[in-house]
Design a protein around this motif. Sequence first.
Motif, PDB file in Angstrom:
ATOM      1  N   GLU A 136       0.828  -1.205   0.000  1.00 14.20           N
ATOM      2  CA  GLU A 136       0.000   0.000   0.000  1.00 14.20           C
ATOM      3  C   GLU A 136       0.864   1.258   0.000  1.00 14.20           C
ATOM      4  O   GLU A 136       0.585   2.207  -0.731  1.00 14.20           O
ATOM      5  N   ASN A 137       1.939   1.262   0.790  1.00 19.41           N
ATOM      6  CA  ASN A 137       2.843   2.415   0.809  1.00 19.41           C
ATOM      7  C   ASN A 137       3.450   2.670  -0.569  1.00 19.41           C
ATOM      8  O   ASN A 137       3.524   3.811  -1.022  1.00 19.41           O
ATOM      9  N   ILE A 140       0.774   4.084  -2.936  1.00 25.89           N
ATOM     10  CA  ILE A 140       0.433   5.483  -2.637  1.00 25.89           C
ATOM     11  C   ILE A 140       1.567   6.417  -3.073  1.00 25.89           C
ATOM     12  O   ILE A 140       1.311   7.493  -3.618  1.00 25.89           O
ATOM     13  N   GLU A 141       2.820   6.009  -2.868  1.00 28.46           N
ATOM     14  CA  GLU A 141       3.944   6.835  -3.327  1.00 28.46           C
ATOM     15  C   GLU A 141       3.923   6.987  -4.840  1.00 28.46           C
ATOM     16  O   GLU A 141       4.155   8.072  -5.371  1.00 28.46           O
ATOM     17  N   ARG A 175      -5.855   7.853   4.104  1.00 23.06           N
ATOM     18  CA  ARG A 175      -5.248   7.325   5.329  1.00 23.06           C
ATOM     19  C   ARG A 175      -3.755   7.669   5.377  1.00 23.06           C
ATOM     20  O   ARG A 175      -3.219   8.006   6.424  1.00 23.06           O
ATOM     21  N   ARG A 176      -3.084   7.627   4.253  1.00 18.64           N
ATOM     22  CA  ARG A 176      -1.634   7.859   4.203  1.00 18.64           C
ATOM     23  C   ARG A 176      -1.267   9.340   4.098  1.00 18.64           C
ATOM     24  O   ARG A 176      -0.215   9.743   4.601  1.00 18.64           O
ATOM     25  N   THR A 177      -2.098  10.137   3.419  1.00 15.04           N
ATOM     26  CA  THR A 177      -1.704  11.527   3.150  1.00 15.04           C
ATOM     27  C   THR A 177      -2.579  12.570   3.830  1.00 15.04           C
ATOM     28  O   THR A 177      -2.222  13.745   3.850  1.00 15.04           O
TER      29      THR A 177
END
Length: 194
Positions: A136-137, A140-141, A175-177
């Motif tokens: 997932e990381n 997203i990157e 969720r990540r950003t």
Amino acid sequence: MLNQNSFSKEIMWEATVSCNPEYDGMFFYAIKTTGIFCRPSCRSKTPKYKNVSFFLNAANAQKDGYRPCKRCRPDLKRTTYDPLESIIVDTQKMIELNYWKDIHLNDIASGVGVSPFYLNRLFKNRTELTPRMYLENVRIEKAKELLTSTTLNSTEVGYQVGYKSISSFYNAFKRRTRFTPSQFQAKGVEKIQS
């Protein structure tokens, strides 16, 4: 074999029996009955004292006809060797090269040669992320790069980085950003224009 200025046989034997990594690179031990040589830290079965020879370097052990242990890899030029590190690195590479595909833990585990349960536990212990979280990381990157460097809309980006559902992409991205993909893209455009 060792010279007189080196460690005593008793010290080397104790390091071998206790699998002491502090002595790795200082000497190697070879087992006459198997024809294999190891680092002092090797976790293989403890040999009988009478079957062990000690060497200052791997080249001398090989010259005497011993082959390197596949578990502790004494032939590598590193002072220490962590056989589990290659599993982590291979998992990361596999994810980074296939992030856009429909990739599953079973596929990754099979690719690195361990069970899915073991890979999940080992990867989390070493990286504090599960392989799924790492995937997932990476996605997203890659999505952030695409949102700020292309004219693709957020739906197209979500599909391009491997999400099968746009709602999953939006949820993961936020969720990540802390931004929706559209908000992130707008902020990226603002930075470029200012």
